[in-house]
Design a protein around this motif. Structure first.
Motif, mmCIF file in Angstrom:
data_model
loop_
_atom_site.group_PDB
_atom_site.id
_atom_site.type_symbol
_atom_site.label_atom_id
_atom_site.label_comp_id
_atom_site.label_asym_id
_atom_site.label_seq_id
_atom_site.Cartn_x
_atom_site.Cartn_y
_atom_site.Cartn_z
ATOM 1 N N ARG A 94 30.126 78.408 18.963
ATOM 2 C CA ARG A 94 29.292 78.110 20.247
ATOM 3 C C ARG A 94 29.862 77.402 21.299
ATOM 4 N NH1 ARG A 94 25.056 78.559 16.364
ATOM 5 N NH2 ARG A 94 24.846 76.266 16.255
ATOM 6 N N TYR A 95 30.308 76.133 20.961
ATOM 7 C CA TYR A 95 31.165 75.249 21.906
ATOM 8 C C TYR A 95 32.344 76.183 22.383
ATOM 9 C CZ TYR A 95 28.668 71.180 20.346
ATOM 10 O OH TYR A 95 27.417 70.173 19.973
ATOM 11 N N LEU A 96 33.141 76.649 21.638
ATOM 12 C CA LEU A 96 34.278 77.475 22.403
ATOM 13 C C LEU A 96 33.943 78.451 23.288
ATOM 14 C CD1 LEU A 96 36.377 77.411 19.012
ATOM 15 C CD2 LEU A 96 37.168 76.460 21.160
ATOM 16 N N ALA A 97 32.984 79.212 22.808
ATOM 17 C CA ALA A 97 32.433 80.312 23.625
ATOM 18 C C ALA A 97 31.795 79.923 25.024
ATOM 19 C CB ALA A 97 31.305 81.076 22.883
ATOM 20 N N VAL A 98 31.213 78.732 25.143
ATOM 21 C CA VAL A 98 30.921 78.326 26.494
ATOM 22 C C VAL A 98 32.089 77.969 27.072
ATOM 23 C CG1 VAL A 98 29.700 76.311 27.556
ATOM 24 C CG2 VAL A 98 28.336 77.593 25.397
ATOM 25 N N PHE A 99 33.093 77.608 26.623
ATOM 26 C CA PHE A 99 34.066 76.928 27.231
ATOM 27 C C PHE A 99 34.970 78.289 28.098
ATOM 28 C CE2 PHE A 99 33.230 72.852 25.720
ATOM 29 C CZ PHE A 99 33.830 72.013 26.935
ATOM 30 N N ARG A 100 34.739 79.193 27.106
ATOM 31 C CA ARG A 100 35.378 80.537 27.598
ATOM 32 C C ARG A 100 34.649 81.108 28.564
ATOM 33 N NH1 ARG A 100 39.498 81.924 28.140
ATOM 34 N NH2 ARG A 100 40.419 82.043 25.883
ATOM 35 N N PHE A 101 33.442 81.199 28.787
ATOM 36 C CA PHE A 101 32.452 81.982 29.501
ATOM 37 C C PHE A 101 32.504 81.063 31.097
ATOM 38 C CE2 PHE A 101 30.675 84.353 26.245
ATOM 39 C CZ PHE A 101 30.951 85.735 26.844
ATOM 40 N N VAL A 102 32.499 79.864 30.996
ATOM 41 C CA VAL A 102 32.692 79.137 32.150
ATOM 42 C C VAL A 102 34.116 79.328 32.934
ATOM 43 C CG1 VAL A 102 32.302 76.881 33.230
ATOM 44 C CG2 VAL A 102 30.735 77.532 31.499
ATOM 45 N N ASN A 103 35.197 79.111 31.887
ATOM 46 C CA ASN A 103 36.373 79.109 32.310
ATOM 47 C C ASN A 103 37.203 80.263 31.763
ATOM 48 O OD1 ASN A 103 36.817 76.508 33.386
ATOM 49 N ND2 ASN A 103 35.731 76.010 31.374
#
Length: 332
Positions: free
Chosen positions: A260-269
């Protein structure tokens, strides 16, 4: 809240981040719904990066002996960890290690030194190594030499260095709890100086140091605002002898939470190179392949003072996913 999945992906494909409240909701998804998040992030990763993986190799070119008191770091003055301690390697040794990284299949070679910031002598040594590496090998070179000003960054750029790494690590509000010898603002200024000199800004985080979900979202947006071209997402490895070495702050880092952490950084960036970095082996465990469906980059082999998993295991994972490295290719 109900996640608008199609809108989330469609916006990311246009380079737009989700609203902050949606990013926060993504972090708080239950495990049972996280696979849907991975699939959505995969659509974004595939759009911008296809099936390519950038393979990075780290060189700890100067170890320990650091006057800073970063609580997570085995090389800081606050650490009693039993690690190698040595001054800057010779230019010849740095070039030799770059050759070995290229032979191992690396796309980018990262020269890292401990310390508050490099002296001009150290900058010039790294610059000379970079000149020789670029003349001989098809490698990107990234430098990570601590706090830096624009003049030193320009010297590195002139020598052929492609990128400069300086992580934000944690939020502005929390920074004083993990380090007192420099500030979050000092780190931001370093990234800005590197960027002004023409170096690609590489900046990321260390998760698992007590940060809240809101602070994680804040970091993701801060990196976007800084224009980070490359974002390493590290998960704290508790190192015995450091102030955070007892592991009290990492108990929430389950495999699904890390995805989930990785996915949030992917969607924001969505267009940034996102790197699954230190600690991925420890926390993602058997779910590591799913991380590469979100991130498009990894470190091969060991980290600065800690062991990673065997390079052969990483190459097998990349190959089993049907992915391909960006540069030299999987070693035979």
């Amino acid at each position: 809240m109900e996640i608008p999945w199609d809108r989330l992906v469609a916006d990311a494909l246009q380079g737009h981040p989700p609203p902050r409240e949606v990013a926060l909701a993504l972090l708080r998804l239950p495990d049972a719904e996280t696979l849907r998040l991975v699939e959505a992030a995969w659509r974004v990763r595939r759009h911008f990066f296809g099936n390519r993986v950038k393979v990075n190799v780290l060189l700890n070119a100067q170890s320990g002996l650091c006057p800073e008191d970063c609580h997570y770091c085995s090389q800081s003055r606050a650490s009693q960890a039993a690690i190698p301690r040595y001054r800057l390697l010779s230019v010849e040794e740095m070039v030799a290690r770059a050759r070995a990284a290229h032979a191992a299949g690396a796309d980018r070679f990262c020269i890292v030194t401990s310390g508050r910031g490099a002296s001009w002598r150290e900058v010039e040594a790294v610059a000379e190594a970079a000149r020789r590496i670029k003349a001989e090998l098809p490698l990107e070179v990234c430098a990570c030499l601590g706090l830096i000003d624009e003049a030193k960054a320009r010297a590195l750029k002139a020598a052929g260095v492609d990128a400069y790494n300086h992580n934000l690590n944690t939020s502005a509000a929390r920074y004083g709890e993990i380090c007192t010898t420099h500030t979050y603002a000092d780190r931001v200024r370093t990234v800005q100086a590197a960027q002004a000199a023409g170096l690609a800004p590489c900046s990321g985080v260390i998760l698992g140091m007590g940060e809240t979900d809101e602070e994680v979202v804040e970091l993701a947006y801060a990196l976007r605002a800084m224009g980070a071209a490359s974002i390493p997402v590290n998960f704290l490895i508790p190192i015995e002898g450091t102030p955070l070495g007892d592991g009290r702050t990492v108990r929430h880092l389950t495999p699904w939470a890390c995805l989930r952490y990785l996915a949030v950084f992917r969607f924001v960036n969505p267009t940034a190179e996102l790197r699954a970095s230190a600690g991925r082996e420890l926390y993602l465990r058997s779910l590591q392949p799913l991380a590469l469906m979100i991130a498009n980059s990894l470190f091969l082999g060991d980290y600065l003072t800690e062991k990673g998993q065997a390079a052969e295991a990483d190459w097998r994972m990349i190959e089993d996913l049907g992915f391909v490295p960006e540069g030299a290719g999987i070693p035979s």
